[in-house]
Design a protein around this motif. Structure first.
Motif, mmCIF file in Angstrom:
data_model
loop_
_atom_site.group_PDB
_atom_site.id
_atom_site.type_symbol
_atom_site.label_atom_id
_atom_site.label_comp_id
_atom_site.label_asym_id
_atom_site.label_seq_id
_atom_site.Cartn_x
_atom_site.Cartn_y
_atom_site.Cartn_z
ATOM 1 N N LYS A 60 90.388 53.387 20.950
ATOM 2 C CA LYS A 60 89.228 52.922 21.707
ATOM 3 C C LYS A 60 88.012 52.802 20.791
ATOM 4 C CE LYS A 60 90.269 54.726 26.344
ATOM 5 N NZ LYS A 60 90.019 53.467 27.072
ATOM 6 N N LEU A 61 87.213 51.776 21.054
ATOM 7 C CA LEU A 61 85.924 51.677 20.382
ATOM 8 C C LEU A 61 84.942 50.967 21.293
ATOM 9 C CD1 LEU A 61 85.167 48.584 19.105
ATOM 10 C CD2 LEU A 61 87.105 49.125 17.686
ATOM 11 N N SER A 62 83.686 51.380 21.177
ATOM 12 C CA SER A 62 82.576 50.689 21.830
ATOM 13 C C SER A 62 81.709 50.132 20.705
ATOM 14 C CB SER A 62 81.762 51.649 22.699
ATOM 15 O OG SER A 62 82.587 52.308 23.631
ATOM 16 N N LEU A 63 81.448 48.846 20.710
ATOM 17 C CA LEU A 63 80.742 48.204 19.599
ATOM 18 C C LEU A 63 79.514 47.482 20.123
ATOM 19 C CD1 LEU A 63 82.334 46.228 16.670
ATOM 20 C CD2 LEU A 63 80.373 45.290 17.898
ATOM 21 N N TRP A 64 78.372 47.685 19.431
ATOM 22 C CA TRP A 64 77.132 47.021 19.816
ATOM 23 C C TRP A 64 76.409 46.535 18.576
ATOM 24 C CZ3 TRP A 64 78.235 52.141 19.882
ATOM 25 C CH2 TRP A 64 77.414 53.001 19.133
ATOM 26 N N PHE A 65 75.509 45.588 18.779
ATOM 27 C CA PHE A 65 74.842 44.924 17.659
ATOM 28 C C PHE A 65 73.429 45.460 17.418
ATOM 29 C CE2 PHE A 65 78.130 42.018 19.175
ATOM 30 C CZ PHE A 65 78.801 41.746 17.987
ATOM 31 N N THR A 66 72.480 45.128 18.259
ATOM 32 C CA THR A 66 71.090 45.521 18.025
ATOM 33 C C THR A 66 70.915 47.011 18.305
ATOM 34 O OG1 THR A 66 70.362 43.322 18.698
ATOM 35 C CG2 THR A 66 68.690 45.067 18.627
ATOM 36 N N PRO A 67 70.461 47.798 17.324
ATOM 37 C CA PRO A 67 70.267 49.236 17.561
ATOM 38 C C PRO A 67 69.087 49.479 18.484
ATOM 39 C CG PRO A 67 69.489 48.647 15.366
ATOM 40 C CD PRO A 67 70.129 47.414 15.941
ATOM 41 N N GLY A 68 69.294 50.237 19.545
ATOM 42 C CA GLY A 68 68.259 50.429 20.551
ATOM 43 C C GLY A 68 67.440 51.683 20.330
ATOM 44 N N ASP A 69 66.705 52.057 21.374
ATOM 45 C CA ASP A 69 65.878 53.263 21.347
ATOM 46 C C ASP A 69 66.630 54.411 22.012
ATOM 47 O OD1 ASP A 69 63.701 52.020 20.071
ATOM 48 O OD2 ASP A 69 62.964 51.236 21.974
ATOM 49 N N ASN A 70 67.879 54.579 21.622
ATOM 50 C CA ASN A 70 68.691 55.696 22.093
ATOM 51 C C ASN A 70 69.124 56.506 20.876
ATOM 52 O OD1 ASN A 70 71.217 54.431 21.076
ATOM 53 N ND2 ASN A 70 70.758 52.925 22.673
ATOM 54 N N VAL A 71 69.815 57.598 21.092
ATOM 55 C CA VAL A 71 70.132 58.480 19.968
ATOM 56 C C VAL A 71 71.002 57.778 18.932
ATOM 57 C CG1 VAL A 71 72.156 59.523 21.085
ATOM 58 C CG2 VAL A 71 70.877 60.819 19.364
ATOM 59 N N PHE A 72 71.883 56.875 19.368
ATOM 60 C CA PHE A 72 72.717 56.141 18.417
ATOM 61 C C PHE A 72 71.869 55.168 17.593
ATOM 62 C CE2 PHE A 72 75.200 56.863 22.350
ATOM 63 C CZ PHE A 72 76.047 57.843 21.871
ATOM 64 N N GLY A 73 70.930 54.502 18.274
ATOM 65 C CA GLY A 73 70.024 53.602 17.567
ATOM 66 C C GLY A 73 69.136 54.336 16.586
ATOM 67 N N TYR A 74 68.682 55.525 16.967
ATOM 68 C CA TYR A 74 67.842 56.302 16.057
ATOM 69 C C TYR A 74 68.622 56.732 14.819
ATOM 70 C CZ TYR A 74 64.438 56.609 19.883
ATOM 71 O OH TYR A 74 63.533 56.317 20.880
ATOM 72 N N LEU A 75 69.910 57.056 14.989
ATOM 73 C CA LEU A 75 70.745 57.366 13.822
ATOM 74 C C LEU A 75 70.843 56.147 12.911
ATOM 75 C CD1 LEU A 75 72.829 59.092 12.226
ATOM 76 C CD2 LEU A 75 74.581 58.089 13.717
ATOM 77 N N THR A 76 71.192 55.011 13.479
ATOM 78 C CA THR A 76 71.362 53.788 12.710
ATOM 79 C C THR A 76 70.083 53.387 11.987
ATOM 80 O OG1 THR A 76 73.066 52.984 14.219
ATOM 81 C CG2 THR A 76 71.901 51.327 12.915
ATOM 82 N N ARG A 77 68.951 53.605 12.641
ATOM 83 C CA ARG A 77 67.671 53.177 12.094
ATOM 84 C C ARG A 77 66.974 54.268 11.288
ATOM 85 N NH1 ARG A 77 64.774 51.862 17.472
ATOM 86 N NH2 ARG A 77 63.002 51.563 16.081
ATOM 87 N N SER A 78 67.596 55.440 11.169
ATOM 88 C CA SER A 78 66.947 56.567 10.498
ATOM 89 C C SER A 78 66.705 56.255 9.024
ATOM 90 C CB SER A 78 67.796 57.831 10.634
ATOM 91 O OG SER A 78 69.042 57.688 9.978
ATOM 92 N N GLU A 79 65.651 56.863 8.516
ATOM 93 C CA GLU A 79 65.277 56.621 7.123
ATOM 94 C C GLU A 79 66.401 57.008 6.172
ATOM 95 O OE1 GLU A 79 61.576 57.598 4.039
ATOM 96 O OE2 GLU A 79 61.765 58.716 5.911
ATOM 97 N N LYS A 80 67.099 58.105 6.477
ATOM 98 C CA LYS A 80 68.143 58.535 5.555
ATOM 99 C C LYS A 80 69.310 57.547 5.511
ATOM 100 C CE LYS A 80 70.026 61.878 8.944
ATOM 101 N NZ LYS A 80 70.215 63.337 9.159
ATOM 102 N N MET A 81 69.617 56.929 6.644
ATOM 103 C CA MET A 81 70.688 55.932 6.660
ATOM 104 C C MET A 81 70.280 54.685 5.892
ATOM 105 S SD MET A 81 73.539 56.704 8.565
ATOM 106 C CE MET A 81 74.122 55.519 9.781
ATOM 107 N N VAL A 82 69.126 54.148 6.207
ATOM 108 C CA VAL A 82 68.710 52.877 5.618
ATOM 109 C C VAL A 82 68.407 53.038 4.127
ATOM 110 C CG1 VAL A 82 67.052 50.988 5.744
ATOM 111 C CG2 VAL A 82 67.832 52.096 7.842
ATOM 112 N N THR A 83 67.798 54.156 3.743
ATOM 113 C CA THR A 83 67.505 54.399 2.329
ATOM 114 C C THR A 83 68.788 54.506 1.516
ATOM 115 O OG1 THR A 83 65.447 55.549 2.865
ATOM 116 C CG2 THR A 83 66.391 55.979 0.703
#
Length: 285
Positions: A60-83
């Protein structure tokens, strides 16, 4: 700047081996919050896709594109991830988020992922430059040999893109090349604890076996691209939109919105799962 910037040695290891493992990339409280949210989020359950492996077991997988203002989006958009991603992509262009997926391997029934390269899928999206595509896996539960943790072929990203065909409902690499790679390069089991990160190149050959254990194996994989990496057959827009970075503490401290607001993948719309004709000429078993 983030205190999780990659070292010169880590960058060199990624370029040489095609992957790196970072222990404790996310704290245990962060990993636990992500896992509990994943378990309880109705949108993730509603939008989960079943993909059969060769034996008919479902992963099973759930896949989404635009990272939102939820905890998953905050992980994806976090400084440590992007850096971290920015230091590994072969481009100085802004980092964009292609998609993220919640991987759900349930005890006893969670299916395998066949040998593949991510670029084996994304080639059909017509991304131009595989060195400008990367994946970051964050373990939400322990990942090991018993519950179908990820295996990689060390250095296999240097093969370039291997031909891929269909293997069950998945896209699998040409097994002639995989078998040759296994004779030549090292097979590595990437065993992870919750919060550990596995960062890997889009051409790294990897697989995972079915989860025959009594324990779940869940993870989040965020996939990134450079804005300079054009995708000529991709209808989503996040792949060309620079990530709006948030501080690392957003994962634990910021208020969150409903994950239902994000744009989930509909299975029928994925170009990687559509036949082009040449897949039938590829040996995947």
């Amino acid at each position: 700047m983030s205190n999780t910037q990659l070292s010169t040695n880590q960058i060199a290891a990624y370029n040489k081996d095609g992957y790196i493992v970072i222990k404790g990339f996310c704290s245990r409280p962060e990993a636990e919050k992500l896992y509990q949210t994943a378990l309880q989020d109705d949108a993730m359950k509603k939008n989960a896709l079943d993909l059969n492996d060769q034996t008919g077991k479902k992963t099973k997988l759930s896949l989404w594109f635009t990272p939102g203002d939820n905890v998953f989006g905050y992980l994806t958009r976090s400084e440590k991830m992007v850096t971290s991603v920015a230091s590994l992509l072969d481009s100085t262009a802004p980092v964009c988020h292609f998609h993220s997926k919640l991987m759900q391997k349930e005890p006893k029934v969670g299916g395998a992922w066949e040998w593949h390269q991510d670029y084996g899928y994304w080639y059909k999206n017509q991304f131009m430059f595989p060195d400008q595509l990367i994946s970051v896996m964050i373990a939400l539960t322990p990942a090991n040999r018993a519950n179908g943790g990820l295996q990689v072929i060390k250095g296999s990203h240097k093969l370039g893109r291997v031909n891929h065909g269909f293997s069950g409902e998945q896209v699998g690499a040409d097994m002639v090349m995989v078998e040759n790679a296994l004779k030549t390069m090292e097979l590595v089991y990437c065993e992870l604890e919750p919060g550990d990160a596995l960062i890997f190149h889009s051409n790294l050959l990897h697989r995972s076996e079915a989860n025959l254990s009594d324990h779940p194996r869940w993870s989040i994989i965020s996939c990134y691209s450079s804005q300079s990496n054009l995708a000529y057959s991709e209808n989503s827009t996040s792949w060309k939109t620079p990530v709006k970075i948030v501080p690392d503490n957003a994962i634990l401290e910021w208020e969150t919105s409903d994950a239902a607001a994000v744009d989930f993948l509909v299975k029928e719309n994925d170009p990687a799962l559509k036949e082009t004709g040449w897949e039938n000429k590829v040996k995947t078993v």
